[in-house]
Write an enzyme that holds these catalytic residues in place. Sequence first.
Site, PDB file in Angstrom:
ATOM      1  N   HIS A 187       0.773  -1.166  -0.192  1.00 23.12           N
ATOM      2  CA  HIS A 187       0.027  -0.165  -0.033  1.00 23.12           C
ATOM      3  C   HIS A 187       0.821   1.370  -0.033  1.00 23.12           C
ATOM      4  O   HIS A 187       0.516   2.266  -0.415  1.00 23.12           O
ATOM      5  CB  HIS A 187      -1.154   0.104   1.141  1.00 23.12           C
ATOM      6  CG  HIS A 187      -2.208  -0.771   0.712  1.00 23.12           C
ATOM      7  ND1 HIS A 187      -2.097  -2.382   1.155  1.00 23.12           N
ATOM      8  CD2 HIS A 187      -3.097  -0.844  -0.123  1.00 23.12           C
ATOM      9  CE1 HIS A 187      -3.181  -2.921   0.378  1.00 23.12           C
ATOM     10  NE2 HIS A 187      -3.805  -1.952  -0.263  1.00 23.12           N
ATOM     11  N   ARG A 294     -10.489   3.172  -2.750  1.00 18.82           N
ATOM     12  CA  ARG A 294     -10.468   2.253  -1.636  1.00 18.82           C
ATOM     13  C   ARG A 294     -10.525   3.026  -0.413  1.00 18.82           C
ATOM     14  O   ARG A 294     -10.135   3.918   0.238  1.00 18.82           O
ATOM     15  CB  ARG A 294      -9.036   2.297  -1.623  1.00 18.82           C
ATOM     16  CG  ARG A 294      -8.156   1.165  -2.723  1.00 18.82           C
ATOM     17  CD  ARG A 294      -6.666   1.049  -2.292  1.00 18.82           C
ATOM     18  NE  ARG A 294      -6.233  -0.298  -3.047  1.00 18.82           N
ATOM     19  CZ  ARG A 294      -5.742  -0.056  -4.485  1.00 18.82           C
ATOM     20  NH1 ARG A 294      -5.452   0.906  -4.602  1.00 18.82           N
ATOM     21  NH2 ARG A 294      -5.188  -1.109  -4.788  1.00 18.82           N
ATOM     22  N   ARG A 330     -15.537   0.795  -3.470  1.00 17.59           N
ATOM     23  CA  ARG A 330     -15.186  -0.511  -2.953  1.00 17.59           C
ATOM     24  C   ARG A 330     -15.668  -0.433  -1.232  1.00 17.59           C
ATOM     25  O   ARG A 330     -15.069   0.501  -0.772  1.00 17.59           O
ATOM     26  CB  ARG A 330     -13.970  -1.027  -2.912  1.00 17.59           C
ATOM     27  CG  ARG A 330     -13.557  -2.205  -2.110  1.00 17.59           C
ATOM     28  CD  ARG A 330     -12.306  -2.918  -2.504  1.00 17.59           C
ATOM     29  NE  ARG A 330     -11.472  -2.118  -1.765  1.00 17.59           N
ATOM     30  CZ  ARG A 330     -10.046  -2.520  -1.890  1.00 17.59           C
ATOM     31  NH1 ARG A 330      -9.413  -3.223  -2.925  1.00 17.59           N
ATOM     32  NH2 ARG A 330      -9.240  -1.771  -1.304  1.00 17.59           N
ATOM     33  N   GLU A 429     -10.827 -11.299  -6.743  1.00 20.81           N
ATOM     34  CA  GLU A 429      -9.573 -11.519  -6.332  1.00 20.81           C
ATOM     35  C   GLU A 429      -8.956 -12.668  -5.561  1.00 20.81           C
ATOM     36  O   GLU A 429      -8.084 -12.776  -5.220  1.00 20.81           O
ATOM     37  CB  GLU A 429      -9.265 -10.344  -5.288  1.00 20.81           C
ATOM     38  CG  GLU A 429     -10.269  -9.958  -4.317  1.00 20.81           C
ATOM     39  CD  GLU A 429      -9.914  -8.654  -3.644  1.00 20.81           C
ATOM     40  OE1 GLU A 429      -8.849  -8.069  -3.607  1.00 20.81           O
ATOM     41  OE2 GLU A 429     -10.670  -8.152  -2.832  1.00 20.81           O
ATOM     42  N   ASN A 452      -4.063  -7.780  -7.737  1.00 21.79           N
ATOM     43  CA  ASN A 452      -2.914  -7.727  -6.699  1.00 21.79           C
ATOM     44  C   ASN A 452      -3.092  -8.824  -5.572  1.00 21.79           C
ATOM     45  O   ASN A 452      -2.182  -9.567  -5.251  1.00 21.79           O
ATOM     46  CB  ASN A 452      -3.162  -6.340  -5.871  1.00 21.79           C
ATOM     47  CG  ASN A 452      -2.934  -5.225  -6.827  1.00 21.79           C
ATOM     48  OD1 ASN A 452      -2.645  -5.361  -7.855  1.00 21.79           O
ATOM     49  ND2 ASN A 452      -3.341  -4.178  -6.094  1.00 21.79           N
ATOM     50  N   ASP A 453      -4.257  -9.075  -5.321  1.00 25.24           N
ATOM     51  CA  ASP A 453      -4.639 -10.371  -4.601  1.00 25.24           C
ATOM     52  C   ASP A 453      -4.734 -11.635  -5.253  1.00 25.24           C
ATOM     53  O   ASP A 453      -4.329 -12.786  -4.843  1.00 25.24           O
ATOM     54  CB  ASP A 453      -5.889  -9.993  -3.633  1.00 25.24           C
ATOM     55  CG  ASP A 453      -5.443  -9.096  -2.412  1.00 25.24           C
ATOM     56  OD1 ASP A 453      -4.406  -9.562  -1.684  1.00 25.24           O
ATOM     57  OD2 ASP A 453      -6.346  -8.394  -2.445  1.00 25.24           O
ATOM     58  N   ARG A 463       2.242 -10.851  -1.528  1.00 24.44           N
ATOM     59  CA  ARG A 463       2.614  -9.755  -2.581  1.00 24.44           C
ATOM     60  C   ARG A 463       3.417  -8.756  -1.788  1.00 24.44           C
ATOM     61  O   ARG A 463       4.067  -7.664  -2.546  1.00 24.44           O
ATOM     62  CB  ARG A 463       1.235  -9.005  -2.822  1.00 24.44           C
ATOM     63  CG  ARG A 463       0.565  -8.598  -1.508  1.00 24.44           C
ATOM     64  CD  ARG A 463      -1.001  -8.133  -2.044  1.00 24.44           C
ATOM     65  NE  ARG A 463      -1.054  -6.567  -2.230  1.00 24.44           N
ATOM     66  CZ  ARG A 463      -2.283  -6.022  -2.329  1.00 24.44           C
ATOM     67  NH1 ARG A 463      -3.436  -6.656  -2.267  1.00 24.44           N
ATOM     68  NH2 ARG A 463      -2.384  -4.796  -2.621  1.00 24.44           N
ATOM     69  N   CYS A 500      -8.981  -3.652 -11.375  1.00 25.85           N
ATOM     70  CA  CYS A 500      -8.406  -2.403 -10.675  1.00 25.85           C
ATOM     71  C   CYS A 500      -7.104  -2.861  -9.945  1.00 25.85           C
ATOM     72  O   CYS A 500      -6.573  -2.359  -9.209  1.00 25.85           O
ATOM     73  CB  CYS A 500      -9.760  -2.129  -9.741  1.00 25.85           C
ATOM     74  SG  CYS A 500     -10.006  -3.428  -8.393  1.00 25.85           S
TER      75      CYS A 500
HETATM   76  C1  PEP Z   1      -6.388  -5.980  -5.519  1.00 20.20           C
HETATM   77  O1  PEP Z   1      -6.384  -6.967  -4.780  1.00 20.20           O
HETATM   78  O2  PEP Z   1      -6.102  -6.242  -6.974  1.00 20.20           O
HETATM   79  C2  PEP Z   1      -6.959  -4.643  -5.081  1.00 20.20           C
HETATM   80  C3  PEP Z   1      -7.005  -3.846  -6.219  1.00 20.20           C
HETATM   81  O3  PEP Z   1      -7.107  -4.603  -3.956  1.00 20.20           O
HETATM   82  P1  PEP Z   1      -6.180  -4.156  -3.019  1.00 20.20           P
HETATM   83  O4  PEP Z   1      -4.856  -3.774  -3.521  1.00 20.20           O
HETATM   84  O5  PEP Z   1      -6.564  -2.906  -1.926  1.00 20.20           O
HETATM   85  O6  PEP Z   1      -6.007  -5.279  -1.957  1.00 20.20           O
HETATM   86 MG    MG Z   2      -7.191  -6.609  -2.979  1.00 21.71          MG
END
Ligand code: PEP
Ligand code: MG
Length: 568
Positions: A187, A294, A330, A429, A452-453, A463, A500
């Site tokens: 993040h 977010r 979200r 995800e 990302n997840d 990650r 996203c």
């Molecule tokens: C993701 O997991 O791709 C996502 C957009 O959510 P975050 O990065 O906030 O976990």
């Molecule tokens: Mg995520």
Amino acid sequence: MLKGIAASSGITIAKAYKLETPEVKIEKKTGCDPAAEFARFKNALKKCKEDIQKIKDAAVGRLSDEELAIFDAHLMVAEDPAMESEVQNMCENEKVNCDYALDTVANNYISMFESLDDEYMRERAADIRDVTRRIKYHILGIDIADLSLINEESIVVAHDLTPSDTAQLNKQYTKGFATEVGGRTSHSAIMARSLEIPAVVGIEHVMSEVKHGDLLILDAIKGELLINPDQATVAEYQKKADAYREEVEALKVLKDAKSCTTDGHEVLLVANIGTPNDVDGVIANGGEGVGLYRTEFLYMNAQALPTEEEQFEAYKKVLEAMNPKPVVVRTLDIGGDKKLPYLPIDPEMNPFLGYRAIRLCLDRKDIFRTQLRALIRASAFGKLEIMFPMIATLGEFREARKVFEEEKAKLIAEGVKVGDDIEVGMMVEIPAAAVLADQFAKEADFFSIGTNDLIQYSMAADRMSEKVAYLYQPFNPSILKLIKMTIDGAHKEGKWCGMCGEMAGEPDAISVLMGLGLDEFSMSATSILRARKVANSVCYEDMKKLADKALQCCTAEEVLDLIHETVK
Ligand code: PEP
Ligand code: MG
């Protein structure tokens, strides 16, 4: 030269500002002069209060009132007369050194507060620890680094930066940052992109290799950090930095252009945001909407759960500013690496696989309902779409949607004006949701793929970990197949599918994702124009063929080679 992971693009040259919080060893000395010791303590205390006030003053205008309240809490600790007189008594009665007296007194308070049930009181222990550490540093003459006090152009070097550290960076002077931990989707990396500060993360040994004040070149395109380079190298990188800036400038002609391929296939290029203030960047970079708001930052930057009214104001601000463009919000995705100081979560072995996001919201419906009410009320001010994070089962989606419908019906019954076409979708995800997308698509209004997840869960690769970053492979054919299943599942039911996760903004990924049929790409605002350039230069029919071939590949390297051969 040290290597890391490029997390937020750009090239920058500046002096290192090391963010260090050294551990101090307090030794007990006896036979000290009480008056002299207490004077030393008072002097350090005064400096500490001045520091806190200075940090607060520097943050006014940049931080919200709630965020600024942290500094008031710290001032209250520093101004506590009980602590001061206890230190004085100890210096007088035991003739000990003042740092030892302070340490003893503070530790008593800390253990007392930490043992309390009340989370708010436990938080006070952290405040006492912070403030007394600052006083001890002053007693012992240790330099204190403070991000918000940076007043010359610097590259911040740290072991890690928490999202709230990143939020306090002053953009005027912080020209980049380099950290030991973190990945492209941590993040702090995401925050760096939204603040448009070049960043390289996951640089091993950066804290031991770099000294405060060293001249640094941060190449956040390649993911490199050069320490004390010679003049010729500085000149070379100065040129590269200028060229990068010119390229960014040149892309601005695409601001109001459509995101359309050479053969007329249109997609939507939208932005990921963390706070209402980010909307300006979305508009400036030609975003066609917000694809991921977010909302957890609203909760993370506060001292207590944000009220319905506070949330309503934030959501309304974004919806109004973007209207009539769509805004996908979200619902709260807390847990994993995102914690709330006032909402304790029992420690877990694997927080990323634990009690988080929709799991927490369905358990704490009070929190969930407040957020949904604020959102539904705000829907009257723009084009709102809501999505739930971390959906694993249809049961979860149904339950979340039911709560939404209940709150919507209640508000309508109360006579509140609400938008009449709020779409309710979900993030994909978790691999289980991707595989079952055709079933989810019968009930969800849209999907947004959170790569990302999705990648970390599919590859079983954290990650955040630089050690297993090699497994974090967006272009692995297995990931492309999961993405295809999700998109096809949505389209079969006439629904749209976006993405996203950070992959959506990667220039190399755009062509293949387009070929797979992705409808909406949501990314850091600063990536939009470059993505539009790619979209405008490719032919959709060719990208479909590229995607078909990519799905037949065996490795991520093969997919990337294929993309590089096809898209010049
Ligand atoms: C993701 O997991 O791709 C996502 C957009 O959510 P975050 O990065 O906030 O976990
Ligand atoms: Mg995520």
